[in-house]
Write a protein that holds these residues in place. Structure first.
Motif, PDB file in Angstrom:
ATOM      1  N   ARG A  83       0.905  -1.470   0.051  1.00 14.46           N
ATOM      2  CA  ARG A  83       0.252   0.141  -0.003  1.00 14.46           C
ATOM      3  C   ARG A  83       0.979   0.874   0.137  1.00 14.46           C
ATOM      4  NH1 ARG A  83      -4.971  -1.119   2.356  1.00 14.46           N
ATOM      5  NH2 ARG A  83      -5.632  -2.799   2.526  1.00 14.46           N
ATOM      6  N   ALA A  84       0.411   2.549  -0.596  1.00 13.25           N
ATOM      7  CA  ALA A  84       1.094   3.469  -0.607  1.00 13.25           C
ATOM      8  C   ALA A  84       0.590   4.963  -0.591  1.00 13.25           C
ATOM      9  CB  ALA A  84       1.907   3.371  -2.113  1.00 13.25           C
ATOM     10  N   VAL A  85       1.273   5.729   0.199  1.00 13.30           N
ATOM     11  CA  VAL A  85       0.146   7.313  -0.157  1.00 13.30           C
ATOM     12  C   VAL A  85       0.939   7.975  -0.783  1.00 13.30           C
ATOM     13  CG1 VAL A  85      -0.801   6.888   1.934  1.00 13.30           C
ATOM     14  CG2 VAL A  85       1.620   7.604   1.929  1.00 13.30           C
ATOM     15  N   THR A  86       0.191   9.163  -1.577  1.00 19.50           N
ATOM     16  CA  THR A  86       0.862   9.901  -2.395  1.00 19.50           C
ATOM     17  C   THR A  86       1.496  10.943  -1.634  1.00 19.50           C
ATOM     18  OG1 THR A  86      -1.156   9.469  -4.077  1.00 19.50           O
ATOM     19  CG2 THR A  86       0.339  11.660  -4.417  1.00 19.50           C
ATOM     20  N   ILE A  87       2.725  11.092  -1.765  1.00 20.84           N
ATOM     21  CA  ILE A  87       3.539  12.749  -1.298  1.00 20.84           C
ATOM     22  C   ILE A  87       3.782  13.818  -3.047  1.00 20.84           C
ATOM     23  CG2 ILE A  87       4.305  11.500   0.247  1.00 20.84           C
ATOM     24  CD1 ILE A  87       7.222  10.890  -1.385  1.00 20.84           C
ATOM     25  N   HIS A  88       3.825  13.046  -3.850  1.00 18.13           N
ATOM     26  CA  HIS A  88       3.366  14.568  -5.543  1.00 18.13           C
ATOM     27  C   HIS A  88       2.900  14.035  -5.994  1.00 18.13           C
ATOM     28  CE1 HIS A  88       4.827  17.428  -8.110  1.00 18.13           C
ATOM     29  NE2 HIS A  88       5.443  15.901  -8.397  1.00 18.13           N
ATOM     30  N   LEU A  89       2.192  14.788  -6.857  1.00 18.56           N
ATOM     31  CA  LEU A  89       1.010  14.100  -8.307  1.00 18.56           C
ATOM     32  C   LEU A  89       1.314  15.732  -9.081  1.00 18.56           C
ATOM     33  CD1 LEU A  89      -0.871  11.952  -8.942  1.00 18.56           C
ATOM     34  CD2 LEU A  89      -2.779  13.477  -8.411  1.00 18.56           C
ATOM     35  N   SER A  90       2.346  15.455 -10.668  1.00 18.43           N
ATOM     36  CA  SER A  90       1.332  16.019 -11.556  1.00 18.43           C
ATOM     37  C   SER A  90       0.787  15.398 -12.570  1.00 18.43           C
ATOM     38  CB  SER A  90       3.310  15.823 -11.814  1.00 18.43           C
ATOM     39  OG  SER A  90       3.806  17.440 -13.193  1.00 18.43           O
ATOM     40  N   ILE A  91       0.062  16.620 -12.468  1.00 15.06           N
ATOM     41  CA  ILE A  91      -0.872  16.088 -13.835  1.00 15.06           C
ATOM     42  C   ILE A  91      -0.865  17.209 -15.121  1.00 15.06           C
ATOM     43  CG2 ILE A  91      -3.182  15.851 -14.447  1.00 15.06           C
ATOM     44  CD1 ILE A  91      -3.879  14.339 -11.563  1.00 15.06           C
ATOM     45  N   ASP A  92      -0.794  16.857 -15.991  1.00 15.55           N
ATOM     46  CA  ASP A  92      -1.417  17.737 -17.395  1.00 15.55           C
ATOM     47  C   ASP A  92      -2.274  17.388 -17.253  1.00 15.55           C
ATOM     48  OD1 ASP A  92       1.198  19.366 -17.627  1.00 15.55           O
ATOM     49  OD2 ASP A  92       2.300  17.371 -18.146  1.00 15.55           O
ATOM     50  N   PHE A  93      -3.531  18.454 -18.180  1.00 17.23           N
ATOM     51  CA  PHE A  93      -4.690  18.222 -18.860  1.00 17.23           C
ATOM     52  C   PHE A  93      -3.982  18.584 -20.772  1.00 17.23           C
ATOM     53  CE2 PHE A  93      -5.450  19.080 -14.769  1.00 17.23           C
ATOM     54  CZ  PHE A  93      -6.414  18.296 -13.790  1.00 17.23           C
ATOM     55  N   LEU A  94      -5.095  17.482 -21.368  1.00 23.42           N
ATOM     56  CA  LEU A  94      -4.465  17.610 -22.936  1.00 23.42           C
ATOM     57  C   LEU A  94      -5.654  17.464 -23.197  1.00 23.42           C
ATOM     58  CD1 LEU A  94      -2.245  14.728 -23.221  1.00 23.42           C
ATOM     59  CD2 LEU A  94      -1.884  17.042 -22.828  1.00 23.42           C
ATOM     60  N   HIS A  95      -6.838  17.119 -23.201  1.00 25.31           N
ATOM     61  CA  HIS A  95      -8.219  16.998 -23.540  1.00 25.31           C
ATOM     62  C   HIS A  95      -9.382  16.826 -22.819  1.00 25.31           C
ATOM     63  CE1 HIS A  95     -11.146  16.120 -26.881  1.00 25.31           C
ATOM     64  NE2 HIS A  95     -10.079  16.346 -27.671  1.00 25.31           N
ATOM     65  N   MET A  96     -10.624  17.146 -23.479  1.00 24.52           N
ATOM     66  CA  MET A  96     -11.759  17.298 -22.630  1.00 24.52           C
ATOM     67  C   MET A  96     -12.377  15.599 -22.542  1.00 24.52           C
ATOM     68  SD  MET A  96     -13.304  21.108 -23.765  1.00 24.52           S
ATOM     69  CE  MET A  96     -12.858  20.314 -25.837  1.00 24.52           C
ATOM     70  N   ALA A  97     -13.099  15.453 -21.348  1.00 29.05           N
ATOM     71  CA  ALA A  97     -13.570  14.057 -21.168  1.00 29.05           C
ATOM     72  C   ALA A  97     -15.584  14.781 -20.542  1.00 29.05           C
ATOM     73  CB  ALA A  97     -13.291  13.693 -19.846  1.00 29.05           C
ATOM     74  N   ARG A  98     -15.991  13.674 -21.791  1.00 30.95           N
ATOM     75  CA  ARG A  98     -17.457  14.782 -21.678  1.00 30.95           C
ATOM     76  C   ARG A  98     -18.329  13.638 -20.424  1.00 30.95           C
ATOM     77  NH1 ARG A  98     -15.668  17.311 -25.858  1.00 30.95           N
ATOM     78  NH2 ARG A  98     -16.039  18.803 -26.572  1.00 30.95           N
ATOM     79  N   VAL A  99     -19.605  13.940 -19.875  1.00 29.71           N
ATOM     80  CA  VAL A  99     -20.626  13.664 -19.571  1.00 29.71           C
ATOM     81  C   VAL A  99     -21.032  12.383 -21.066  1.00 29.71           C
ATOM     82  CG1 VAL A  99     -23.246  13.268 -18.742  1.00 29.71           C
ATOM     83  CG2 VAL A  99     -20.652  14.959 -17.733  1.00 29.71           C
ATOM     84  N   GLY A 100     -21.163  11.026 -19.691  1.00 35.80           N
ATOM     85  CA  GLY A 100     -21.624  10.102 -21.210  1.00 35.80           C
ATOM     86  C   GLY A 100     -20.692   9.187 -21.345  1.00 35.80           C
ATOM     87  N   GLU A 101     -18.898  10.035 -20.717  1.00 33.20           N
ATOM     88  CA  GLU A 101     -18.450   8.694 -22.097  1.00 33.20           C
ATOM     89  C   GLU A 101     -17.635   7.973 -20.828  1.00 33.20           C
ATOM     90  OE1 GLU A 101     -16.647  12.275 -25.896  1.00 33.20           O
ATOM     91  OE2 GLU A 101     -15.708  12.321 -23.075  1.00 33.20           O
ATOM     92  N   TRP A 102     -16.739   7.422 -21.117  1.00 38.68           N
ATOM     93  CA  TRP A 102     -15.492   6.480 -20.709  1.00 38.68           C
ATOM     94  C   TRP A 102     -15.005   6.626 -20.387  1.00 38.68           C
ATOM     95  CZ3 TRP A 102     -17.056   2.783 -17.058  1.00 38.68           C
ATOM     96  CH2 TRP A 102     -18.059   1.628 -16.859  1.00 38.68           C
ATOM     97  N   VAL A 103     -13.915   7.425 -19.744  1.00 37.36           N
ATOM     98  CA  VAL A 103     -12.754   7.162 -19.008  1.00 37.36           C
ATOM     99  C   VAL A 103     -12.313   6.656 -18.595  1.00 37.36           C
ATOM    100  CG1 VAL A 103     -11.548   8.914 -18.279  1.00 37.36           C
ATOM    101  CG2 VAL A 103     -13.603   9.765 -18.699  1.00 37.36           C
TER     102      VAL A 103
END
Length: 144
Positions: A83-103
């Motif tokens: 098991r592990a806990v997050t100590i750093h999280l980096s995210i780049d948002f590239l495109h949109m996801a919409r309601v009604g889609e499988w992510v």
């Protein structure tokens, strides 16, 4: 009027099963699904409901962040058995996801020491990457 809690999630993509035992936060935000298997790649998914979206019908960045945090943690578990806990999280948002889609999300462990694990992942809808991310996780020596 339909309440957000009344929304239905369709059957998951082939090979995916409901994820359980992830804690109250994830249960409230889900439902989440994962691909069962023995590989080191963690693969998870969620169907974007109205409750996952902002006011213009796009999946909220906070939802994508929470989802990917779990996907990355899944890769740590698969790669280290800890098991592990997050100590750093980096995210780049590239495109949109919409309601009604499988992510869909996938992640892999890139390196682990005795105390720390490094992971990389992405979320996508169809052929479009929605986010790319990386994380550093503190490995837990016990369950608490």
């Amino acid at each position: 009027m339909t309440r957000p809690d009344d929304e239905e999630t369709p059957s998951p993509p082939e090979g995916y099963v409901p994820s359980e035992g992830r804690g109250a936060f994830s249960t409230l935000n889900g439902p989440y699904f994962h691909r069962a298997g023995d590989g080191l790649m963690a693969e998870q998914a969620f169907f974007a409901l109205r409750r996952h979206a902002n006011g213009i019908g796009l999946v909220h960045g906070g939802m994508l962040s929470a989802f990917m945090d779990g996907v990355l943690a899944g890769a740590v578990w698969r790669g280290t058995g800890k098991r592990a806990v997050t100590i750093h999280l980096s995210i780049d948002f590239l495109h949109m996801a919409r309601v009604g889609e499988w992510v869909m999300g996938e992640a892999k462990l890139t390196r682990a020491t005795r105390d720390v694990a490094f992971v990389e992942g992405r979320a996508y809808v169809g052929s479009h990457d929605v986010v790319r991310c990386s994380g550093i996780f503190k490995l837990m020596s016990r369950d608490r």
